[in-house]
Design an enzyme around this catalytic site. Structure first.
Site, mmCIF file in Angstrom:
data_model
loop_
_atom_site.group_PDB
_atom_site.id
_atom_site.type_symbol
_atom_site.label_atom_id
_atom_site.label_comp_id
_atom_site.label_asym_id
_atom_site.label_seq_id
_atom_site.Cartn_x
_atom_site.Cartn_y
_atom_site.Cartn_z
ATOM 1 N N ARG A 48 47.762 28.334 34.278
ATOM 2 C CA ARG A 48 47.596 26.635 34.234
ATOM 3 C C ARG A 48 46.000 26.438 34.182
ATOM 4 O O ARG A 48 45.324 27.316 34.490
ATOM 5 C CB ARG A 48 48.155 26.065 35.486
ATOM 6 C CG ARG A 48 47.632 26.649 36.828
ATOM 7 C CD ARG A 48 48.550 26.235 37.799
ATOM 8 N NE ARG A 48 48.159 26.894 39.091
ATOM 9 C CZ ARG A 48 47.204 26.766 40.129
ATOM 10 N NH1 ARG A 48 46.639 25.717 39.700
ATOM 11 N NH2 ARG A 48 46.874 27.655 40.995
ATOM 12 N N LYS B 92 57.496 44.057 44.811
ATOM 13 C CA LYS B 92 56.399 44.945 45.256
ATOM 14 C C LYS B 92 56.360 46.395 45.344
ATOM 15 O O LYS B 92 55.391 47.056 45.181
ATOM 16 C CB LYS B 92 55.901 44.109 46.804
ATOM 17 C CG LYS B 92 55.260 42.795 46.635
ATOM 18 C CD LYS B 92 53.851 42.581 45.750
ATOM 19 C CE LYS B 92 53.576 41.548 45.527
ATOM 20 N NZ LYS B 92 52.123 41.323 44.657
ATOM 21 N N GLY C 287 45.824 35.047 37.469
ATOM 22 C CA GLY C 287 46.168 34.398 38.576
ATOM 23 C C GLY C 287 45.042 33.817 39.339
ATOM 24 O O GLY C 287 45.357 33.753 40.674
ATOM 25 N N GLN D 17 45.505 31.336 45.905
ATOM 26 C CA GLN D 17 45.122 31.246 47.297
ATOM 27 C C GLN D 17 43.909 32.343 47.230
ATOM 28 O O GLN D 17 42.803 32.189 47.796
ATOM 29 C CB GLN D 17 45.882 31.522 48.154
ATOM 30 C CG GLN D 17 45.468 31.285 49.824
ATOM 31 C CD GLN D 17 46.450 31.872 50.977
ATOM 32 O OE1 GLN D 17 47.407 32.237 50.664
ATOM 33 N NE2 GLN D 17 46.073 31.622 52.011
ATOM 34 N N TYR E 45 61.088 39.490 46.197
ATOM 35 C CA TYR E 45 59.575 39.572 46.302
ATOM 36 C C TYR E 45 59.137 41.007 46.707
ATOM 37 O O TYR E 45 58.362 41.887 45.939
ATOM 38 C CB TYR E 45 59.017 38.796 47.327
ATOM 39 C CG TYR E 45 57.590 38.595 47.415
ATOM 40 C CD1 TYR E 45 56.416 38.471 46.591
ATOM 41 C CD2 TYR E 45 57.005 39.015 48.644
ATOM 42 C CE1 TYR E 45 55.310 38.568 46.561
ATOM 43 C CE2 TYR E 45 55.661 39.168 49.003
ATOM 44 C CZ TYR E 45 54.862 38.754 48.060
ATOM 45 O OH TYR E 45 53.290 38.880 48.105
ATOM 46 N N ASP F 296 44.452 32.171 34.093
ATOM 47 C CA ASP F 296 45.553 31.556 35.021
ATOM 48 C C ASP F 296 46.428 31.111 33.834
ATOM 49 O O ASP F 296 46.083 30.619 33.006
ATOM 50 C CB ASP F 296 45.101 30.710 36.182
ATOM 51 C CG ASP F 296 46.266 30.462 37.161
ATOM 52 O OD1 ASP F 296 45.917 31.029 38.235
ATOM 53 O OD2 ASP F 296 47.327 29.989 36.755
HETATM 54 P P1 NAD Z 1 49.070 32.031 44.733
HETATM 55 O O1 NAD Z 1 50.898 31.861 44.397
HETATM 56 O O2 NAD Z 1 48.591 31.321 45.686
HETATM 57 O O3 NAD Z 1 48.618 32.194 43.392
HETATM 58 C C1 NAD Z 1 49.122 32.813 42.351
HETATM 59 C C2 NAD Z 1 48.306 32.510 40.731
HETATM 60 O O4 NAD Z 1 49.203 32.933 39.969
HETATM 61 C C3 NAD Z 1 48.605 30.677 40.612
HETATM 62 O O5 NAD Z 1 47.388 30.334 40.416
HETATM 63 C C4 NAD Z 1 49.635 30.779 39.498
HETATM 64 O O6 NAD Z 1 49.220 29.610 38.728
HETATM 65 C C5 NAD Z 1 49.298 31.881 38.783
HETATM 66 N N1 NAD Z 1 50.364 32.583 37.934
HETATM 67 C C6 NAD Z 1 51.767 32.442 38.144
HETATM 68 N N2 NAD Z 1 52.267 32.798 37.104
HETATM 69 C C7 NAD Z 1 51.457 33.363 36.188
HETATM 70 C C8 NAD Z 1 51.351 33.981 34.869
HETATM 71 N N3 NAD Z 1 52.744 34.139 34.402
HETATM 72 N N4 NAD Z 1 50.255 34.366 34.393
HETATM 73 C C9 NAD Z 1 49.332 33.975 34.919
HETATM 74 N N5 NAD Z 1 49.203 33.509 35.913
HETATM 75 C C10 NAD Z 1 50.227 33.187 36.772
HETATM 76 O O7 NAD Z 1 49.301 33.717 45.197
HETATM 77 P P2 NAD Z 1 48.056 34.075 46.116
HETATM 78 O O8 NAD Z 1 48.422 34.257 47.433
HETATM 79 O O9 NAD Z 1 46.816 33.927 45.397
HETATM 80 O O10 NAD Z 1 48.704 35.967 45.696
HETATM 81 C C11 NAD Z 1 47.874 36.676 44.917
HETATM 82 C C12 NAD Z 1 48.566 38.096 44.931
HETATM 83 O O11 NAD Z 1 48.552 38.710 46.375
HETATM 84 C C13 NAD Z 1 50.051 38.126 44.679
HETATM 85 O O12 NAD Z 1 50.288 39.338 44.146
HETATM 86 C C14 NAD Z 1 50.796 38.265 46.141
HETATM 87 O O13 NAD Z 1 52.158 38.639 46.078
HETATM 88 C C15 NAD Z 1 49.607 38.821 46.792
HETATM 89 N N6 NAD Z 1 49.848 38.738 48.321
HETATM 90 C C16 NAD Z 1 49.350 37.557 48.959
HETATM 91 C C17 NAD Z 1 49.628 37.350 49.946
HETATM 92 C C18 NAD Z 1 49.276 35.905 50.795
HETATM 93 O O14 NAD Z 1 49.263 35.714 52.015
HETATM 94 N N7 NAD Z 1 48.450 34.924 49.938
HETATM 95 C C19 NAD Z 1 49.954 38.133 51.121
HETATM 96 C C20 NAD Z 1 50.277 39.618 50.278
HETATM 97 C C21 NAD Z 1 50.119 39.771 49.010
HETATM 98 N N1 SER Z 2 51.945 35.579 52.418
HETATM 99 C C1 SER Z 2 52.871 36.429 51.670
HETATM 100 C C2 SER Z 2 54.297 35.653 51.572
HETATM 101 O O1 SER Z 2 54.684 35.430 52.562
HETATM 102 C C3 SER Z 2 53.112 37.878 51.853
HETATM 103 O O2 SER Z 2 53.101 38.679 50.970
HETATM 104 O O3 SER Z 2 54.951 35.786 50.577
#
Ligand code: NAD
Ligand code: SER
Length: 314
Positions: free
Chosen positions: A36, A145, A8, A12, A141, A34
């Site tokens: 994509r 988790k 992934g 972000q 979600y 990833d």
């Molecule tokens: P995001 O949605 O920005 O990125 C996720 C990435 O995963 C994308 O690039 C997507 O193309 C890829 N993806 C989706 N399905 C896939 C698959 N089957 N195989 C491979 N890649 C795949 O998410 P993020 O914000 O970067 O979050 C990453 C992790 O951090 C997640 O587990 C999320 O739950 C956790 N997280 C994020 C936040 C936040 O605020 N961004 C907060 C808490 C936890």
């Molecule tokens: N930023 C994330 C969401 O809102 C928290 O895990 O899903």
């Protein structure tokens, strides 16, 4: 930790984490993957491979070919998209995690998996939310988790896999946009402030949530994986926070730089309900004590830095 695979990687977090890992451990040692295709930032600065993390065989082959000893497993579906398509969230979040953990068990890798404030629910104490407390989330979600935290602990205690994780709050960053969460407003507000001078928020004015600036989040990811395992009482996953924000509070911070900035509200009941089920402020004492968590950015420093980068992108 010498050879790293990131799933992934185009999201972000990954768009910040991959360059940092390449800087720390060497470009060739960090394989970004990833589902994509990604742009030249990923594909030209180091190895990149299209990889669906829900495919165990493909994950196993990628880890073996790269000779990875550590996996940062970021592929997931976030909270708001997860409520639109709960089965997709279960499938991506759980099937990919099980695939990564099995490969790690088989090939002797350490695994980082980000958890979230989404593990908490309406029955959890809201302020402060302890490290060890009630976890009965009401979103798909959050369910994935909590199950993910338990599965990671299980692979550690049962099979000796070095699994580690943090419960991230909403992450604020410039660059790659957030992927469809409840906390996305805290990123959108900056882009709309610069482009339009105003923002219509999908949460209520006083909806308070924990947040963190991405440079601190990336520091946390590196620090927990570098931490001395003998000092870790907890593993999956540590509460971590950087600041607590409401839409009206962040608007006030932005007005210190842009006095004419306006905010109004068009509340989305689904995301408002999710926000109401999450903590107002989590207690991250365990992370501070066990591996030295110490964020650098408060709301004021984060706001100044976000506006600087969005107004004059590098
Ligand atoms: P995001 O949605 O920005 O990125 C996720 C990435 O995963 C994308 O690039 C997507 O193309 C890829 N993806 C989706 N399905 C896939 C698959 N089957 N195989 C491979 N890649 C795949 O998410 P993020 O914000 O970067 O979050 C990453 C992790 O951090 C997640 O587990 C999320 O739950 C956790 N997280 C994020 C936040 C936040 O605020 N961004 C907060 C808490 C936890
Ligand atoms: N930023 C994330 C969401 O809102 C928290 O895990 O899903």
């Amino acid at each position: 930790m010498n050879r790293i695979l990131v799933t992934g990687a185009g999201g972000q977090i990954g768009s910040w984490l991959v360059p940092r890992l390449r800087e720390l451990y060497g470009e060739a040692n960090v394989l970004a993957t990833d589902v994509r295709h990604l742009g030249p930032d990923f594909t030209e600065a180091g190895p990149f491979q299209v990889l669906d993390a829900t495919q165990p065989k493909a994950v196993g082959q990628a880890v073996m070919r790269h000779d990875a000893d550590t996996v940062y497993h970021l592929a997931a579906i976030l909270s708001a998209i997860g409520e639109k398509d709960p089965r997709l969230a279960w499938h991506v979040n759980m099937v990919s995690l099980e695939a990564v953990l099995e490969v790690a068990r088989d090939q002797g890798c350490a695994v980082f998996t980000p958890s979230s404030i989404g593990v908490f629910g309406p029955d959890t104490p809201k302020n402060p939310t302890p490290q060890d407390t009630v976890m009965r989330p009401t979103t798909m979600y959050g369910i994935t988790k909590v199950a993910g935290e338990l599965l990671c602990d299980y692979y550690h205690t049962r099979f000796g896999v070095d699994t580690r994780g943090v419960r991230f709050p909403g992450l604020i960053s410039y660059g790659a946009p957030p992927g469809g969460g409840t906390t996305d407003w805290a990123v959108e507000i900056f882009y709309e402030a610069v482009a339009e001078g105003s923002y219509t928020c999908f949460l209520e004015a006083d909806a308070q949530l924990d947040m963190m600036y991405m440079p601190d989040a990336v520091d946390a990811l590196v620090a927990i994986m570098e931490a001395d395992a003998s000092k870790l009482v907890h593993r999956n996953a540590f509460n971590v926070t950087g600041m607590q924000l409401t839409p009206e509070g962040l608007a006030a911070e932005i007005r210190k730089h842009m006095p004419d900035f306006q905010i109004d509200y068009d509340v989305d009941p689904v995301r408002q309900a999710i926000a109401e089920s999450w903590p107002d402020r989590i207690d991250d004492t365990a992370a501070r004590e066990e591996w030295g968590w110490d964020p650098s950015y408060d709301a004021s420093a984060m706001t100044a830095d976000m506006l600087k980068h969005i107004e004059a992108p590098a």
